[in-house]
Motif scaffolding. Sequence first.
Motif, mmCIF file in Angstrom:
data_model
loop_
_atom_site.group_PDB
_atom_site.id
_atom_site.type_symbol
_atom_site.label_atom_id
_atom_site.label_comp_id
_atom_site.label_asym_id
_atom_site.label_seq_id
_atom_site.Cartn_x
_atom_site.Cartn_y
_atom_site.Cartn_z
ATOM 1 N N GLN A 130 0.758 -1.193 -0.018
ATOM 2 C CA GLN A 130 0.105 0.221 0.127
ATOM 3 C C GLN A 130 0.772 1.155 0.036
ATOM 4 N N LEU A 131 2.290 0.952 -0.082
ATOM 5 C CA LEU A 131 3.118 2.330 -0.125
ATOM 6 C C LEU A 131 3.295 2.802 -1.706
ATOM 7 N N SER A 132 2.932 3.889 -1.686
ATOM 8 C CA SER A 132 2.983 4.515 -3.244
ATOM 9 C C SER A 132 3.861 5.817 -3.185
ATOM 10 N N PHE A 133 4.608 5.778 -4.384
ATOM 11 C CA PHE A 133 5.738 6.662 -4.387
ATOM 12 C C PHE A 133 5.501 7.397 -6.094
ATOM 13 N N TYR A 134 5.810 8.708 -5.961
ATOM 14 C CA TYR A 134 5.586 9.117 -7.539
ATOM 15 C C TYR A 134 7.091 9.724 -7.936
ATOM 16 N N ALA A 135 8.042 9.606 -7.151
ATOM 17 C CA ALA A 135 9.417 10.069 -7.797
ATOM 18 C C ALA A 135 10.724 9.507 -6.843
ATOM 19 N N ILE A 136 11.808 9.507 -7.362
ATOM 20 C CA ILE A 136 13.053 9.315 -6.826
ATOM 21 C C ILE A 136 14.026 10.085 -7.029
ATOM 22 N N ASN A 137 14.910 10.069 -6.041
ATOM 23 C CA ASN A 137 16.222 10.792 -6.217
ATOM 24 C C ASN A 137 17.372 9.744 -5.972
ATOM 25 N N VAL A 138 18.309 9.822 -6.744
ATOM 26 C CA VAL A 138 19.594 9.174 -6.714
ATOM 27 C C VAL A 138 20.790 10.032 -6.678
ATOM 28 N N ALA A 139 21.581 9.894 -5.645
ATOM 29 C CA ALA A 139 22.880 10.646 -5.593
ATOM 30 C C ALA A 139 24.218 10.145 -5.212
ATOM 31 N N TYR A 140 25.176 10.498 -5.488
ATOM 32 C CA TYR A 140 26.566 10.059 -5.142
ATOM 33 C C TYR A 140 27.674 11.152 -5.472
ATOM 34 N N ASN A 141 28.524 11.176 -4.472
ATOM 35 C CA ASN A 141 29.959 11.826 -4.946
ATOM 36 C C ASN A 141 30.952 11.065 -4.482
ATOM 37 N N SER A 142 30.916 9.654 -4.569
ATOM 38 C CA SER A 142 32.023 8.553 -4.209
ATOM 39 C C SER A 142 31.748 7.232 -4.810
ATOM 40 N N GLU A 143 32.782 6.767 -5.139
ATOM 41 C CA GLU A 143 32.466 5.283 -5.801
ATOM 42 C C GLU A 143 31.879 4.312 -4.643
ATOM 43 N N GLU A 144 32.158 4.956 -3.240
ATOM 44 C CA GLU A 144 31.769 3.913 -2.269
ATOM 45 C C GLU A 144 30.629 3.864 -1.863
ATOM 46 N N TRP A 145 29.669 4.922 -2.128
ATOM 47 C CA TRP A 145 28.092 4.868 -1.730
ATOM 48 C C TRP A 145 27.306 5.333 -2.711
#
Length: 233
Positions: free
Chosen positions: A72-87
Motif C-alpha cells: 500500500q506504499l505509493s511513490f511518485y518520484a525518486i532521487n539518486v545521488a552520490y559523490n563517491s564510488e563507495e556509496w
Amino acid sequence: MNTTSIDFRFLIEQDSNPLIVFDHKGHIRYLNDAAEILLGYADVRKLFQIALDNAPQDFGSRTRRMELQFHQLSFYAINVAYNSEEWLALRLYYRPKGTEETRIDSSRLQETDLNLLLEMSIGIFKMEYDRPLKLLTDRDIPPLLTDQNLLSRLLRQTLESFRESSRVEISLTMALGEYTMIDGKRIPLLRLSVRGDSRDRRADRQIGEMADPIGIIGTLEEKRILLDIPFLQ
C-alpha cells in the motif's frame, strides 16, 4: 549562514520520505526511520537495482518521476545521488493517500488507548492460542478517537484469522508520511501489522465491513493483515 550547529542527521531521520544509502555491493550503510518501514514491504535488492538503473552518469544527483508501489506504499518520484564510488543514496517520495474522503459518525467516537485495546484483544486470543506470539508497539502513542466497540471486534476478528498459524507477529507504529481524508481533514495514520505463516481468509469480507465505518484502510494479504487506523484526536 553558519550551519555547523544544525543537526542534519536528526532532520534526515525525521524526514517522512525514505532515504537509503548503499555501498557499492548493495549493502545498506544507512537508512532513516521512514526507510525502515519501507523495508518491511520492499526487497532490498530491488531497491538497489532501481538506484543503479537511475543513477547519474557522473557525481551528483538525478531526480526522476517514477510510479512505484510496494503493497500500500505509493511513490511518485525518486532521487539518486552520490559523490563517491563507495556509496549510492536513494530517496523515494511518497504519493500521499487520501484522494477519497471518508465520513465517520462522530457520535460513536470514544477516547481509546489503542495499545491497551490491542493487549486486551491479544489476551482473549491467547486463551486458546498457545504458540509463539511477538508484539512490538510504540508505547508513546497517545489515545485516539474511534468507535471502541467496533475496533475491538475488528481486532479480535483479525487475530482470529491467524488461529492456525504456528506463530504470530504483531506491530503497531505510526505510518510516517501517510494520511487519509476524513470529513475534509487530513488525518495521519497508525499502522497495525499482523503476520503469520498461514491465515484463514474466510472472514476477510467481515473484516472489511468492520473497518470501513471507522475509516480504517485494510490490506488483506495471504499471510498478513495491515490495518491503517486514522489517528483522530
